[in-house]
Scaffold this motif. Structure first.
Motif, PDB file in Angstrom:
ATOM      1  N   ILE A 196     132.531 -38.573  18.624  1.00 20.94           N
ATOM      2  CA  ILE A 196     133.725 -39.163  19.239  1.00 20.94           C
ATOM      3  C   ILE A 196     134.872 -39.142  18.240  1.00 20.94           C
ATOM      4  O   ILE A 196     134.738 -39.612  17.112  1.00 20.94           O
ATOM      5  CB  ILE A 196     133.449 -40.603  19.710  1.00 20.94           C
ATOM      6  N   LYS A 197     136.019 -38.588  18.661  1.00 18.44           N
ATOM      7  CA  LYS A 197     137.208 -38.532  17.805  1.00 18.44           C
ATOM      8  C   LYS A 197     138.162 -39.678  18.095  1.00 18.44           C
ATOM      9  O   LYS A 197     138.860 -40.143  17.199  1.00 18.44           O
ATOM     10  CB  LYS A 197     137.944 -37.205  18.008  1.00 18.44           C
ATOM     11  N   SER A 198     138.232 -40.108  19.349  1.00 22.39           N
ATOM     12  CA  SER A 198     139.111 -41.212  19.735  1.00 22.39           C
ATOM     13  C   SER A 198     138.685 -41.725  21.104  1.00 22.39           C
ATOM     14  O   SER A 198     137.916 -41.083  21.804  1.00 22.39           O
ATOM     15  CB  SER A 198     140.572 -40.772  19.773  1.00 22.39           C
ATOM     16  N   ILE A 199     139.233 -42.889  21.448  1.00 25.24           N
ATOM     17  CA  ILE A 199     138.992 -43.474  22.766  1.00 25.24           C
ATOM     18  C   ILE A 199     140.352 -43.671  23.417  1.00 25.24           C
ATOM     19  O   ILE A 199     141.278 -44.198  22.792  1.00 25.24           O
ATOM     20  CB  ILE A 199     138.252 -44.818  22.654  1.00 25.24           C
ATOM     21  N   ILE A 200     140.464 -43.242  24.675  1.00 26.73           N
ATOM     22  CA  ILE A 200     141.697 -43.447  25.436  1.00 26.73           C
ATOM     23  C   ILE A 200     141.382 -44.414  26.566  1.00 26.73           C
ATOM     24  O   ILE A 200     140.548 -44.128  27.420  1.00 26.73           O
ATOM     25  CB  ILE A 200     142.246 -42.119  25.998  1.00 26.73           C
ATOM     26  N   LEU A 201     142.054 -45.563  26.553  1.00 22.44           N
ATOM     27  CA  LEU A 201     141.872 -46.567  27.592  1.00 22.44           C
ATOM     28  C   LEU A 201     142.795 -46.245  28.753  1.00 22.44           C
ATOM     29  O   LEU A 201     143.985 -46.014  28.550  1.00 22.44           O
ATOM     30  CB  LEU A 201     142.192 -47.962  27.045  1.00 22.44           C
ATOM     31  N   GLY A 202     142.266 -46.252  29.950  1.00 20.46           N
ATOM     32  CA  GLY A 202     143.070 -46.001  31.141  1.00 20.46           C
ATOM     33  C   GLY A 202     143.960 -47.186  31.462  1.00 20.46           C
ATOM     34  O   GLY A 202     143.725 -48.304  31.005  1.00 20.46           O
ATOM     35  N   GLU A 203     144.974 -46.935  32.276  1.00 24.17           N
ATOM     36  CA  GLU A 203     145.930 -48.005  32.592  1.00 24.17           C
ATOM     37  C   GLU A 203     145.323 -49.109  33.450  1.00 24.17           C
ATOM     38  O   GLU A 203     145.846 -50.215  33.501  1.00 24.17           O
ATOM     39  CB  GLU A 203     147.195 -47.440  33.254  1.00 24.17           C
ATOM     40  N   ARG A 204     144.190 -48.853  34.097  1.00 27.89           N
ATOM     41  CA  ARG A 204     143.581 -49.869  34.968  1.00 27.89           C
ATOM     42  C   ARG A 204     142.308 -50.472  34.395  1.00 27.89           C
ATOM     43  O   ARG A 204     141.597 -51.188  35.089  1.00 27.89           O
ATOM     44  CB  ARG A 204     143.301 -49.265  36.341  1.00 27.89           C
ATOM     45  N   ILE A 205     142.015 -50.245  33.123  1.00 25.98           N
ATOM     46  CA  ILE A 205     140.800 -50.808  32.525  1.00 25.98           C
ATOM     47  C   ILE A 205     140.926 -52.325  32.460  1.00 25.98           C
ATOM     48  O   ILE A 205     141.997 -52.869  32.199  1.00 25.98           O
ATOM     49  CB  ILE A 205     140.534 -50.204  31.123  1.00 25.98           C
ATOM     50  N   SER A 206     139.816 -53.007  32.706  1.00 30.95           N
ATOM     51  CA  SER A 206     139.837 -54.469  32.639  1.00 30.95           C
ATOM     52  C   SER A 206     139.958 -54.912  31.180  1.00 30.95           C
ATOM     53  O   SER A 206     139.556 -54.187  30.263  1.00 30.95           O
ATOM     54  CB  SER A 206     138.563 -55.055  33.251  1.00 30.95           C
TER      55      SER A 206
END
Length: 124
Positions: free
Chosen positions: A78-88
């Motif tokens: 894993i290089k990075s994590i992208i959180l979506g706009e609707r994640i709790s």
């Protein structure tokens, strides 16, 4: 497990009402976990398809079944994590906590000020 790790396809996506698929398929004897093969195929394709607007993400996705979820999974690539706009908030905080411990950069996806383009902003 790696058979469930696949790249996302970016293109047109058929809208699927998952609840309807499950209800209709419960009476079908030719099924996978109660879901007909055709409906399972549609669900699978939908799960691994995103709109072309997200193509810059070059995302890969992994799915787990109940048998696989009992163990902690190691992902050293894993290089990075992208959180979506609707994640709790709960899930975002859990991922951020892990990211801090593992020193993995975290980004948050959102729309720009004119709401015309998706951008990612580094938050960790």
């Amino acid at each position: 497990m790696l058979l469930n790790l696949l790249p996302i396809y970016y293109g047109d996506k058929k809208e699927i009402k998952f609840f309807d698929v499950i209800i209709i398929s419960m009476n079908n004897s030719d099924s996978i976990n109660g879901i007909s093969f055709e409906d399972y195929q549609e669900w699978f394709l939908s799960t691994y398809t995103k709109d072309k607007a997200y193509e810059f993400q070059k995302e890969w996705r992994i799915t787990f079944n109940k048998r696989m979820c009992g163990n902690l999974k190691q992902f050293p690539f894993i290089k990075s994590i992208i959180l979506g706009e609707r994640i709790s908030d709960e899930y975002a905080n859990r991922l951020i906590k892990i990211s801090k411990r593992k020193k993995i950069p975290v980004y948050k996806r959102k729309l720009n000020k004119s709401k015309s383009k998706i951008i990612t902003e580094r938050i960790l």
